[in-house]
Write a protein that holds these residues in place. Structure first.
Motif, PDB file in Angstrom:
ATOM      1  N   HIS A  98      -6.543   1.554  -6.953  1.00 18.36           N
ATOM      2  CA  HIS A  98      -5.332   2.232  -7.399  1.00 18.36           C
ATOM      3  C   HIS A  98      -5.466   3.740  -7.207  1.00 18.36           C
ATOM      4  O   HIS A  98      -6.578   4.284  -7.296  1.00 18.36           O
ATOM      5  CB  HIS A  98      -5.063   1.943  -8.877  1.00 18.36           C
ATOM      6  CG  HIS A  98      -5.057   0.500  -9.226  1.00 18.36           C
ATOM      7  ND1 HIS A  98      -4.235  -0.417  -8.605  1.00 18.36           N
ATOM      8  CD2 HIS A  98      -5.781  -0.211 -10.149  1.00 18.36           C
ATOM      9  CE1 HIS A  98      -4.440  -1.623  -9.123  1.00 18.36           C
ATOM     10  NE2 HIS A  98      -5.368  -1.525 -10.055  1.00 18.36           N
TER      11      HIS A  98
ATOM     12  N   SER B 224      -5.402   5.113 -12.531  1.00 20.32           N
ATOM     13  CA  SER B 224      -5.421   3.950 -13.421  1.00 20.32           C
ATOM     14  C   SER B 224      -5.903   4.336 -14.814  1.00 20.32           C
ATOM     15  O   SER B 224      -6.572   5.358 -15.017  1.00 20.32           O
ATOM     16  CB  SER B 224      -6.317   2.840 -12.853  1.00 20.32           C
ATOM     17  OG  SER B 224      -7.684   3.194 -12.941  1.00 20.32           O
TER      18      SER B 224
ATOM     19  N   SER C 195       3.434   8.757 -14.840  1.00 21.05           N
ATOM     20  CA  SER C 195       4.021   7.718 -13.984  1.00 21.05           C
ATOM     21  C   SER C 195       5.258   8.209 -13.243  1.00 21.05           C
ATOM     22  O   SER C 195       5.639   7.637 -12.221  1.00 21.05           O
ATOM     23  CB  SER C 195       4.366   6.475 -14.824  1.00 21.05           C
ATOM     24  OG  SER C 195       5.339   6.776 -15.814  1.00 21.05           O
ATOM     25  N   GLU C 196       5.889   9.267 -13.748  1.00 19.38           N
ATOM     26  CA  GLU C 196       7.033   9.847 -13.045  1.00 19.38           C
ATOM     27  C   GLU C 196       6.604  10.684 -11.838  1.00 19.38           C
ATOM     28  O   GLU C 196       7.409  10.962 -10.952  1.00 19.38           O
ATOM     29  CB  GLU C 196       7.852  10.707 -14.014  1.00 19.38           C
ATOM     30  CG  GLU C 196       8.601   9.883 -15.062  1.00 19.38           C
ATOM     31  CD  GLU C 196       9.271  10.753 -16.107  1.00 19.38           C
ATOM     32  OE1 GLU C 196       9.077  11.989 -16.047  1.00 19.38           O
ATOM     33  OE2 GLU C 196       9.980  10.207 -16.977  1.00 19.38           O
TER      34      GLU C 196
ATOM     35  N   GLN D 277       3.131  10.132 -10.299  1.00 18.29           N
ATOM     36  CA  GLN D 277       2.151   9.416  -9.493  1.00 18.29           C
ATOM     37  C   GLN D 277       2.276   7.910  -9.698  1.00 18.29           C
ATOM     38  O   GLN D 277       2.764   7.455 -10.737  1.00 18.29           O
ATOM     39  CB  GLN D 277       0.722   9.852  -9.867  1.00 18.29           C
ATOM     40  CG  GLN D 277       0.440  11.327  -9.717  1.00 18.29           C
ATOM     41  CD  GLN D 277       0.473  11.796  -8.277  1.00 18.29           C
ATOM     42  OE1 GLN D 277       0.424  10.994  -7.340  1.00 18.29           O
ATOM     43  NE2 GLN D 277       0.572  13.111  -8.078  1.00 18.29           N
ATOM     44  N   ASP D 278       1.780   7.173  -8.709  1.00 18.06           N
ATOM     45  CA  ASP D 278       1.732   5.715  -8.796  1.00 18.06           C
ATOM     46  C   ASP D 278       0.638   5.351  -9.796  1.00 18.06           C
ATOM     47  O   ASP D 278      -0.552   5.451  -9.482  1.00 18.06           O
ATOM     48  CB  ASP D 278       1.397   5.155  -7.408  1.00 18.06           C
ATOM     49  CG  ASP D 278       2.060   3.813  -7.155  1.00 18.06           C
ATOM     50  OD1 ASP D 278       2.893   3.407  -7.964  1.00 18.06           O
ATOM     51  OD2 ASP D 278       1.701   3.177  -6.140  1.00 18.06           O
ATOM     52  N   THR D 279       1.001   4.946 -11.013  1.00 19.30           N
ATOM     53  CA  THR D 279       0.055   4.800 -12.115  1.00 19.30           C
ATOM     54  C   THR D 279      -0.022   3.354 -12.582  1.00 19.30           C
ATOM     55  O   THR D 279       1.010   2.732 -12.864  1.00 19.30           O
ATOM     56  CB  THR D 279       0.467   5.705 -13.300  1.00 19.30           C
ATOM     57  OG1 THR D 279       0.596   7.056 -12.822  1.00 19.30           O
ATOM     58  CG2 THR D 279      -0.565   5.656 -14.407  1.00 19.30           C
ATOM     59  N   TYR D 280      -1.252   2.853 -12.696  1.00 20.48           N
ATOM     60  CA  TYR D 280      -1.508   1.460 -13.068  1.00 20.48           C
ATOM     61  C   TYR D 280      -2.233   1.436 -14.417  1.00 20.48           C
ATOM     62  O   TYR D 280      -3.221   2.153 -14.613  1.00 20.48           O
ATOM     63  CB  TYR D 280      -2.354   0.759 -12.009  1.00 20.48           C
ATOM     64  CG  TYR D 280      -1.632   0.578 -10.691  1.00 20.48           C
ATOM     65  CD1 TYR D 280      -1.137  -0.668 -10.307  1.00 20.48           C
ATOM     66  CD2 TYR D 280      -1.424   1.664  -9.833  1.00 20.48           C
ATOM     67  CE1 TYR D 280      -0.458  -0.832  -9.106  1.00 20.48           C
ATOM     68  CE2 TYR D 280      -0.747   1.508  -8.629  1.00 20.48           C
ATOM     69  CZ  TYR D 280      -0.271   0.261  -8.272  1.00 20.48           C
ATOM     70  OH  TYR D 280       0.401   0.092  -7.082  1.00 20.48           O
TER      71      TYR D 280
ATOM     72  N   ALA E 249       8.374   3.256 -15.088  1.00 22.03           N
ATOM     73  CA  ALA E 249       7.731   3.562 -13.809  1.00 22.03           C
ATOM     74  C   ALA E 249       6.275   3.119 -13.753  1.00 22.03           C
ATOM     75  O   ALA E 249       5.640   3.206 -12.710  1.00 22.03           O
ATOM     76  CB  ALA E 249       7.814   5.063 -13.535  1.00 22.03           C
TER      77      ALA E 249
ATOM     78  N   HIS F 242       2.951   0.618 -13.784  1.00 23.44           N
ATOM     79  CA  HIS F 242       2.567  -0.722 -13.339  1.00 23.44           C
ATOM     80  C   HIS F 242       1.661  -1.314 -14.411  1.00 23.44           C
ATOM     81  O   HIS F 242       0.493  -0.937 -14.523  1.00 23.44           O
ATOM     82  CB  HIS F 242       1.818  -0.673 -12.007  1.00 23.44           C
ATOM     83  CG  HIS F 242       2.592  -0.062 -10.887  1.00 23.44           C
ATOM     84  ND1 HIS F 242       3.580  -0.744 -10.204  1.00 23.44           N
ATOM     85  CD2 HIS F 242       2.539   1.184 -10.333  1.00 23.44           C
ATOM     86  CE1 HIS F 242       4.089   0.045  -9.262  1.00 23.44           C
ATOM     87  NE2 HIS F 242       3.474   1.222  -9.333  1.00 23.44           N
TER      88      HIS F 242
ATOM     89  N   SER G 226     -10.590   2.721  -8.314  1.00 24.60           N
ATOM     90  CA  SER G 226      -9.484   3.663  -8.527  1.00 24.60           C
ATOM     91  C   SER G 226      -9.888   5.068  -8.088  1.00 24.60           C
ATOM     92  O   SER G 226     -11.011   5.508  -8.324  1.00 24.60           O
ATOM     93  CB  SER G 226      -9.088   3.692 -10.004  1.00 24.60           C
ATOM     94  OG  SER G 226      -8.606   2.437 -10.415  1.00 24.60           O
TER      95      SER G 226
END
Length: 390
Positions: free
Chosen positions: A151, A154, A251-252, A254-257, A269, A271, A289
Protein backbone atom coordinates in the motif's frame (compact mmCIF):
# COMPACT_ATOMS: atom_id res chain seq x y z
CA UNK A 1 14.86 -21.87 36.14
CA UNK A 2 11.07 -21.97 35.84
CA UNK A 3 8.79 -19.02 35.12
CA UNK A 4 5.01 -19.07 35.44
CA UNK A 5 3.65 -16.95 32.59
CA UNK A 6 0.28 -15.46 33.56
CA UNK A 7 -1.38 -15.02 30.18
CA UNK A 8 -4.37 -13.01 28.96
CA UNK A 9 -3.59 -13.18 25.20
CA UNK A 10 -1.65 -9.98 24.76
CA UNK A 11 -0.05 -9.73 21.33
CA UNK A 12 3.37 -9.52 23.01
CA UNK A 13 3.10 -12.87 24.75
CA UNK A 14 4.35 -15.14 21.92
CA UNK A 15 7.49 -13.04 21.43
CA UNK A 16 8.20 -12.91 25.16
CA UNK A 17 7.70 -16.67 25.58
CA UNK A 18 10.00 -17.33 22.63
CA UNK A 19 12.62 -15.13 24.29
CA UNK A 20 12.27 -16.99 27.59
CA UNK A 21 12.87 -20.26 25.76
CA UNK A 22 15.93 -18.78 24.04
CA UNK A 23 17.24 -17.81 27.47
CA UNK A 24 16.91 -21.45 28.55
CA UNK A 25 13.98 -20.90 30.92
CA UNK A 26 11.19 -23.43 31.42
CA UNK A 27 7.82 -21.76 30.88
CA UNK A 28 4.62 -22.88 32.61
CA UNK A 29 1.50 -21.12 31.35
CA UNK A 30 -1.52 -20.09 33.39
CA UNK A 31 -4.22 -19.26 30.84
CA UNK A 32 -7.52 -18.99 32.69
CA UNK A 33 -7.58 -15.20 32.15
CA UNK A 34 -7.78 -15.75 28.38
CA UNK A 35 -11.26 -17.25 28.59
CA UNK A 36 -12.62 -16.23 32.02
CA UNK A 37 -12.76 -12.51 32.79
CA UNK A 38 -15.31 -12.38 35.60
CA UNK A 39 -13.72 -14.27 38.51
CA UNK A 40 -14.15 -12.42 41.79
CA UNK A 41 -10.86 -11.30 43.40
CA UNK A 42 -11.14 -13.99 46.08
CA UNK A 43 -11.86 -16.71 43.52
CA UNK A 44 -8.98 -15.52 41.34
CA UNK A 45 -6.59 -15.69 44.30
CA UNK A 46 -7.81 -19.15 45.30
CA UNK A 47 -7.58 -20.63 41.79
CA UNK A 48 -4.17 -19.14 41.08
CA UNK A 49 -2.81 -20.23 44.45
CA UNK A 50 -3.99 -23.79 43.84
CA UNK A 51 -2.31 -23.82 40.42
CA UNK A 52 0.92 -22.46 41.90
CA UNK A 53 0.99 -25.16 44.58
CA UNK A 54 0.72 -27.80 41.87
CA UNK A 55 3.31 -26.09 39.64
CA UNK A 56 6.20 -24.69 41.72
CA UNK A 57 8.24 -22.04 39.88
CA UNK A 58 11.05 -19.56 40.51
CA UNK A 59 9.16 -16.42 39.52
CA UNK A 60 5.94 -15.14 37.90
CA UNK A 61 5.70 -12.97 34.81
CA UNK A 62 2.85 -11.13 33.10
CA UNK A 63 2.27 -8.49 30.47
CA UNK A 64 0.62 -5.65 32.44
CA UNK A 65 -0.12 -5.88 36.17
CA UNK A 66 -2.66 -8.13 37.91
CA UNK A 67 -3.29 -7.24 41.58
CA UNK A 68 -4.41 -10.74 42.60
CA UNK A 69 -1.26 -12.24 41.05
CA UNK A 70 0.81 -9.86 43.16
CA UNK A 71 -1.15 -10.89 46.27
CA UNK A 72 -0.49 -14.58 45.61
CA UNK A 73 3.17 -13.91 44.83
CA UNK A 74 3.49 -12.05 48.14
CA UNK A 75 2.03 -15.01 50.01
CA UNK A 76 4.34 -17.48 48.25
CA UNK A 77 7.39 -15.16 48.52
CA UNK A 78 7.85 -15.29 44.76
CA UNK A 79 9.10 -12.42 42.64
CA UNK A 80 6.37 -11.07 40.36
CA UNK A 81 7.75 -9.41 37.21
CA UNK A 82 5.33 -7.41 35.06
CA UNK A 83 5.96 -5.37 31.92
CA UNK A 84 3.45 -2.55 31.42
CA UNK A 85 2.73 -2.06 27.72
CA UNK A 86 -0.57 -0.12 27.78
CA UNK A 87 -1.90 3.08 29.27
CA UNK A 88 -3.95 3.61 31.26
CA UNK A 89 -3.52 0.45 33.35
CA UNK A 90 -5.86 1.19 36.23
CA UNK A 91 -4.67 -1.86 38.19
CA UNK A 92 -1.37 -0.07 38.82
CA UNK A 93 -3.16 2.25 41.23
CA UNK A 94 -4.34 -0.55 43.56
CA UNK A 95 -2.73 -1.08 46.97
CA UNK A 96 -1.04 -4.28 45.70
CA UNK A 97 1.40 -2.14 43.72
CA UNK A 98 3.24 -1.63 47.04
CA UNK A 99 3.98 -5.34 47.52
CA UNK A 100 7.69 -6.01 47.98
CA UNK A 101 7.77 -8.95 45.54
CA UNK A 102 6.77 -6.75 42.60
CA UNK A 103 9.18 -5.80 39.85
CA UNK A 104 7.14 -3.52 37.59
CA UNK A 105 8.55 -2.17 34.31
CA UNK A 106 6.65 0.75 32.74
CA UNK A 107 7.24 1.94 29.18
CA UNK A 108 5.68 5.41 29.55
CA UNK A 109 7.73 7.78 31.70
CA UNK A 110 4.74 9.93 32.66
CA UNK A 111 3.00 6.84 34.03
CA UNK A 112 6.24 5.67 35.65
CA UNK A 113 6.60 9.03 37.41
CA UNK A 114 3.17 8.54 38.98
CA UNK A 115 3.63 4.91 40.05
CA UNK A 116 7.32 4.87 41.04
CA UNK A 117 6.84 6.83 44.31
CA UNK A 118 4.36 4.18 45.51
CA UNK A 119 7.11 1.52 45.52
CA UNK A 120 10.45 3.16 44.67
CA UNK A 121 12.62 0.04 44.92
CA UNK A 122 10.34 -2.08 42.75
CA UNK A 123 9.09 0.12 39.87
CA UNK A 124 11.28 0.84 36.82
CA UNK A 125 11.10 2.63 33.48
CA UNK A 126 11.77 0.50 30.39
CA UNK A 127 10.90 0.98 26.72
CA UNK A 128 9.18 -1.72 24.65
CA UNK A 129 10.83 -3.98 22.06
CA UNK A 130 10.55 -5.48 18.57
CA UNK A 131 10.83 -9.06 17.36
CA UNK A 132 13.35 -8.99 14.53
CA UNK A 133 13.89 -12.76 14.40
CA UNK A 134 10.19 -13.54 14.72
CA UNK A 135 9.21 -11.12 11.97
CA UNK A 136 12.05 -12.30 9.74
CA UNK A 137 10.67 -15.85 9.96
CA UNK A 138 7.20 -14.71 8.92
CA UNK A 139 8.47 -12.50 6.10
CA UNK A 140 10.63 -15.29 4.68
CA UNK A 141 7.67 -17.63 4.21
CA UNK A 142 6.32 -17.76 0.70
CA UNK A 143 2.67 -16.75 0.56
CA UNK A 144 0.37 -16.19 -2.41
CA UNK A 145 -0.88 -12.71 -3.28
CA UNK A 146 1.57 -10.78 -1.11
CA UNK A 147 0.87 -7.80 -3.36
CA UNK A 148 -2.42 -7.32 -1.52
CA UNK A 149 -0.35 -5.96 1.39
CA UNK A 150 1.53 -3.41 -0.72
CA UNK A 151 0.00 0.00 0.00
CA UNK A 152 1.08 3.62 -0.44
CA UNK A 153 -0.09 4.53 3.09
CA UNK A 154 -1.42 2.14 5.71
CA UNK A 155 -2.52 1.99 9.33
CA UNK A 156 -3.19 -1.07 11.48
CA UNK A 157 -5.28 -0.59 14.60
CA UNK A 158 -8.45 0.66 16.20
CA UNK A 159 -10.01 4.04 15.50
CA UNK A 160 -11.12 3.95 19.18
CA UNK A 161 -14.76 4.66 18.33
CA UNK A 162 -15.65 1.38 20.05
CA UNK A 163 -13.35 2.20 23.02
CA UNK A 164 -14.83 5.61 23.76
CA UNK A 165 -16.78 5.64 27.06
CA UNK A 166 -17.59 9.33 26.60
CA UNK A 167 -20.22 8.36 24.04
CA UNK A 168 -22.36 7.36 27.05
CA UNK A 169 -22.27 10.81 28.64
CA UNK A 170 -25.67 12.38 29.32
CA UNK A 171 -27.06 15.52 30.88
CA UNK A 172 -24.05 17.84 31.02
CA UNK A 173 -24.80 21.53 31.33
CA UNK A 174 -23.99 23.67 28.26
CA UNK A 175 -21.13 25.28 30.21
CA UNK A 176 -19.47 21.99 31.20
CA UNK A 177 -20.05 20.51 27.75
CA UNK A 178 -18.51 23.56 26.09
CA UNK A 179 -15.55 23.59 28.50
CA UNK A 180 -14.78 19.91 27.84
CA UNK A 181 -15.15 20.33 24.10
CA UNK A 182 -12.74 23.27 24.18
CA UNK A 183 -9.95 21.57 26.13
CA UNK A 184 -10.32 18.34 24.16
CA UNK A 185 -10.13 20.13 20.81
CA UNK A 186 -6.93 21.86 21.89
CA UNK A 187 -5.36 18.70 23.36
CA UNK A 188 -6.09 16.81 20.15
CA UNK A 189 -3.75 19.16 18.31
CA UNK A 190 -0.93 19.16 20.87
CA UNK A 191 1.76 16.49 20.68
CA UNK A 192 4.37 15.97 23.39
CA UNK A 193 2.43 17.44 26.31
CA UNK A 194 -0.76 16.16 27.97
CA UNK A 195 -2.39 18.96 29.95
CA UNK A 196 -5.91 17.63 30.60
CA UNK A 197 -5.07 16.83 34.24
CA UNK A 198 -4.19 20.46 34.84
CA UNK A 199 -7.44 21.78 33.36
CA UNK A 200 -9.95 19.43 35.00
CA UNK A 201 -11.55 21.35 37.86
CA UNK A 202 -13.45 19.72 40.72
CA UNK A 203 -16.65 21.17 39.26
CA UNK A 204 -16.06 19.44 35.91
CA UNK A 205 -15.13 16.12 37.57
CA UNK A 206 -18.31 16.19 39.68
CA UNK A 207 -20.45 16.96 36.64
CA UNK A 208 -18.87 14.09 34.70
CA UNK A 209 -19.43 11.68 37.60
CA UNK A 210 -23.15 12.42 37.48
CA UNK A 211 -23.31 11.94 33.71
CA UNK A 212 -21.24 8.78 33.18
CA UNK A 213 -21.41 5.09 34.23
CA UNK A 214 -18.29 5.57 36.36
CA UNK A 215 -15.67 2.85 36.73
CA UNK A 216 -15.69 1.60 40.34
CA UNK A 217 -12.54 2.72 42.14
CA UNK A 218 -11.59 0.03 44.69
CA UNK A 219 -11.04 0.91 48.33
CA UNK A 220 -7.45 1.75 49.27
CA UNK A 221 -6.80 2.75 45.65
CA UNK A 222 -4.31 5.44 44.68
CA UNK A 223 -6.43 6.28 41.64
CA UNK A 224 -8.21 9.62 41.88
CA UNK A 225 -11.44 10.48 40.12
CA UNK A 226 -9.64 13.26 38.27
CA UNK A 227 -6.98 10.85 36.95
CA UNK A 228 -9.68 8.37 35.94
CA UNK A 229 -11.62 11.04 34.05
CA UNK A 230 -8.48 12.42 32.43
CA UNK A 231 -6.96 9.22 31.07
CA UNK A 232 -9.68 6.60 30.80
CA UNK A 233 -12.59 8.78 29.67
CA UNK A 234 -11.21 11.95 28.11
CA UNK A 235 -7.94 10.42 26.86
CA UNK A 236 -9.74 7.69 24.95
CA UNK A 237 -12.26 10.18 23.57
CA UNK A 238 -9.56 12.50 22.26
CA UNK A 239 -7.84 9.51 20.65
CA UNK A 240 -11.07 8.66 18.83
CA UNK A 241 -11.45 12.30 17.72
CA UNK A 242 -7.84 12.49 16.55
CA UNK A 243 -7.90 9.26 14.56
CA UNK A 244 -11.14 10.21 12.84
CA UNK A 245 -9.76 13.62 11.89
CA UNK A 246 -6.33 12.23 10.95
CA UNK A 247 -7.58 9.64 8.53
CA UNK A 248 -10.28 11.91 7.17
CA UNK A 249 -7.63 14.44 6.16
CA UNK A 250 -5.10 11.87 5.02
CA UNK A 251 -7.50 9.81 2.91
CA UNK A 252 -8.60 12.95 1.06
CA UNK A 253 -4.97 13.49 -0.04
CA UNK A 254 -3.52 9.97 -0.36
CA UNK A 255 -4.62 6.43 -1.15
CA UNK A 256 -4.94 5.23 2.47
CA UNK A 257 -5.57 1.67 3.67
CA UNK A 258 -6.72 0.82 7.20
CA UNK A 259 -6.78 -2.61 8.82
CA UNK A 260 -9.35 -2.28 11.57
CA UNK A 261 -12.54 -3.61 13.09
CA UNK A 262 -13.72 -0.06 13.76
CA UNK A 263 -16.58 1.60 11.90
CA UNK A 264 -15.19 3.63 9.00
CA UNK A 265 -18.51 4.65 7.45
CA UNK A 266 -17.65 8.27 8.25
CA UNK A 267 -14.48 7.98 6.17
CA UNK A 268 -15.76 7.46 2.62
CA UNK A 269 -12.32 7.79 0.97
CA UNK A 270 -10.63 5.21 3.21
CA UNK A 271 -9.95 1.61 2.17
CA UNK A 272 -11.08 -0.52 5.14
CA UNK A 273 -9.33 -3.88 4.78
CA UNK A 274 -10.88 -5.42 7.90
CA UNK A 275 -8.89 -7.02 10.69
CA UNK A 276 -5.35 -8.26 10.03
CA UNK A 277 -3.87 -11.39 11.60
CA UNK A 278 -1.31 -10.07 14.07
CA UNK A 279 1.33 -12.75 13.64
CA UNK A 280 0.88 -13.78 10.00
CA UNK A 281 -0.36 -10.72 8.10
CA UNK A 282 0.71 -7.64 10.04
CA UNK A 283 4.46 -8.09 9.29
CA UNK A 284 3.72 -8.19 5.56
CA UNK A 285 1.64 -5.00 5.81
CA UNK A 286 4.42 -3.15 7.63
CA UNK A 287 7.08 -4.46 5.26
CA UNK A 288 5.08 -3.91 2.06
CA UNK A 289 3.57 -0.49 2.75
CA UNK A 290 5.54 2.53 1.61
CA UNK A 291 4.41 4.52 4.66
CA UNK A 292 3.14 3.08 7.95
CA UNK A 293 1.28 5.52 10.19
CA UNK A 294 1.56 5.41 13.97
CA UNK A 295 -0.83 7.63 15.89
CA UNK A 296 -0.34 7.15 19.61
CA UNK A 297 -3.21 6.92 22.06
CA UNK A 298 -3.41 10.18 24.02
CA UNK A 299 -3.32 8.25 27.30
CA UNK A 300 0.26 7.25 26.40
CA UNK A 301 1.62 10.63 27.38
CA UNK A 302 5.37 10.35 26.73
CA UNK A 303 6.33 6.78 25.77
CA UNK A 304 6.57 4.95 22.48
CA UNK A 305 3.76 2.46 21.77
CA UNK A 306 4.39 -1.08 20.58
CA UNK A 307 3.30 -0.20 17.04
CA UNK A 308 6.51 1.74 16.37
CA UNK A 309 8.67 -1.24 17.33
CA UNK A 310 6.48 -3.59 15.30
CA UNK A 311 6.83 -1.47 12.16
CA UNK A 312 10.58 -1.02 12.44
CA UNK A 313 11.19 -4.70 13.22
CA UNK A 314 9.68 -5.52 9.82
CA UNK A 315 11.89 -3.03 7.98
CA UNK A 316 8.96 -0.71 7.48
CA UNK A 317 9.04 3.08 7.16
CA UNK A 318 7.35 4.59 10.23
CA UNK A 319 5.70 8.01 10.24
CA UNK A 320 4.64 8.71 13.82
CA UNK A 321 3.18 11.53 15.84
CA UNK A 322 5.79 13.20 18.05
CA UNK A 323 6.26 11.74 21.54
CA UNK A 324 8.56 13.10 24.26
CA UNK A 325 10.62 9.92 24.52
CA UNK A 326 11.11 9.36 20.80
CA UNK A 327 14.44 11.19 20.62
CA UNK A 328 15.81 9.08 23.49
CA UNK A 329 15.51 5.95 21.34
CA UNK A 330 15.64 7.01 17.67
CA UNK A 331 17.00 9.82 15.51
CA UNK A 332 14.04 11.64 13.92
CA UNK A 333 14.50 12.21 10.22
CA UNK A 334 17.11 9.44 10.01
CA UNK A 335 15.53 6.35 11.61
CA UNK A 336 11.92 7.43 11.98
CA UNK A 337 9.91 10.46 10.84
CA UNK A 338 7.62 12.41 13.15
CA UNK A 339 4.80 14.89 12.65
CA UNK A 340 3.38 17.51 14.99
CA UNK A 341 0.08 18.24 13.26
CA UNK A 342 -2.33 16.59 10.87
CA UNK A 343 -1.35 19.14 8.22
CA UNK A 344 2.30 18.19 8.60
CA UNK A 345 1.39 14.49 8.40
CA UNK A 346 -0.28 14.94 5.01
CA UNK A 347 2.67 16.98 3.75
CA UNK A 348 5.20 14.38 4.92
CA UNK A 349 3.23 11.57 3.28
CA UNK A 350 3.31 13.41 -0.03
CA UNK A 351 7.02 14.14 0.33
CA UNK A 352 8.15 10.61 1.16
CA UNK A 353 5.95 9.01 -1.47
CA UNK A 354 7.87 11.16 -3.97
CA UNK A 355 11.32 10.46 -2.43
CA UNK A 356 11.62 6.70 -2.48
CA UNK A 357 15.39 6.44 -1.94
CA UNK A 358 15.27 8.69 1.13
CA UNK A 359 12.29 6.78 2.47
CA UNK A 360 14.03 3.42 2.03
CA UNK A 361 17.21 4.67 3.70
CA UNK A 362 15.24 5.82 6.75
CA UNK A 363 13.39 2.49 6.95
CA UNK A 364 16.68 0.58 6.79
CA UNK A 365 18.30 2.80 9.42
CA UNK A 366 15.31 2.33 11.74
CA UNK A 367 15.50 -1.43 11.29
CA UNK A 368 19.23 -1.46 12.02
CA UNK A 369 18.79 0.67 15.17
CA UNK A 370 16.05 -1.61 16.47
CA UNK A 371 18.07 -4.73 15.59
CA UNK A 372 21.07 -3.35 17.47
CA UNK A 373 19.38 -1.93 20.57
CA UNK A 374 15.71 -2.81 21.03
CA UNK A 375 15.05 -6.47 20.25
CA UNK A 376 13.22 -8.62 22.79
CA UNK A 377 16.45 -10.47 23.49
CA UNK A 378 18.36 -7.27 24.34
CA UNK A 379 15.53 -5.55 26.18
CA UNK A 380 14.49 -8.55 28.25
CA UNK A 381 18.07 -9.14 29.32
CA UNK A 382 17.91 -5.63 30.83
CA UNK A 383 14.52 -6.38 32.36
CA UNK A 384 15.54 -9.67 34.00
CA UNK A 385 18.88 -8.31 35.20
CA UNK A 386 17.13 -5.41 36.91
CA UNK A 387 14.33 -7.63 38.25
CA UNK A 388 16.77 -9.93 40.04
CA UNK A 389 19.57 -7.52 40.93
CA UNK A 390 18.11 -6.86 44.41
Amino acid sequence: MKVLFYRYKSILEPDIMRTFYEFGLSVIRYEREIDVKDDSPSAAVKLFSRFLMDHPVDFIFSVNFFPHVSEVAQIFHLRYVSWIVDSPVLELYTRMIKNSVNRVFIFDRALYNEIHPLNPDCVFHLHLAGSVNGRKTVLSRKQPDLERFYHPVSFVGSLYSEKDPMTQIKGLSPYIEGYLEGIMNVQERVYGYYFIDDLLTDEVVEAMKKSLPLYHIPEESFLTEKKLMSLFYIGNHITAMERQDTFQALSEKQDTYIYTGSDTSGLPAIHNMGLANTLLEMPHIFHGSKININTTSKAIRTGLPLRIFDILSCGGFCLSNYQDEIEELFVPGEEIVTYSSIEELTELCAYYLDHEKERQEIAEAGFLRLSRDYTYEITMQKLLFKAFSK
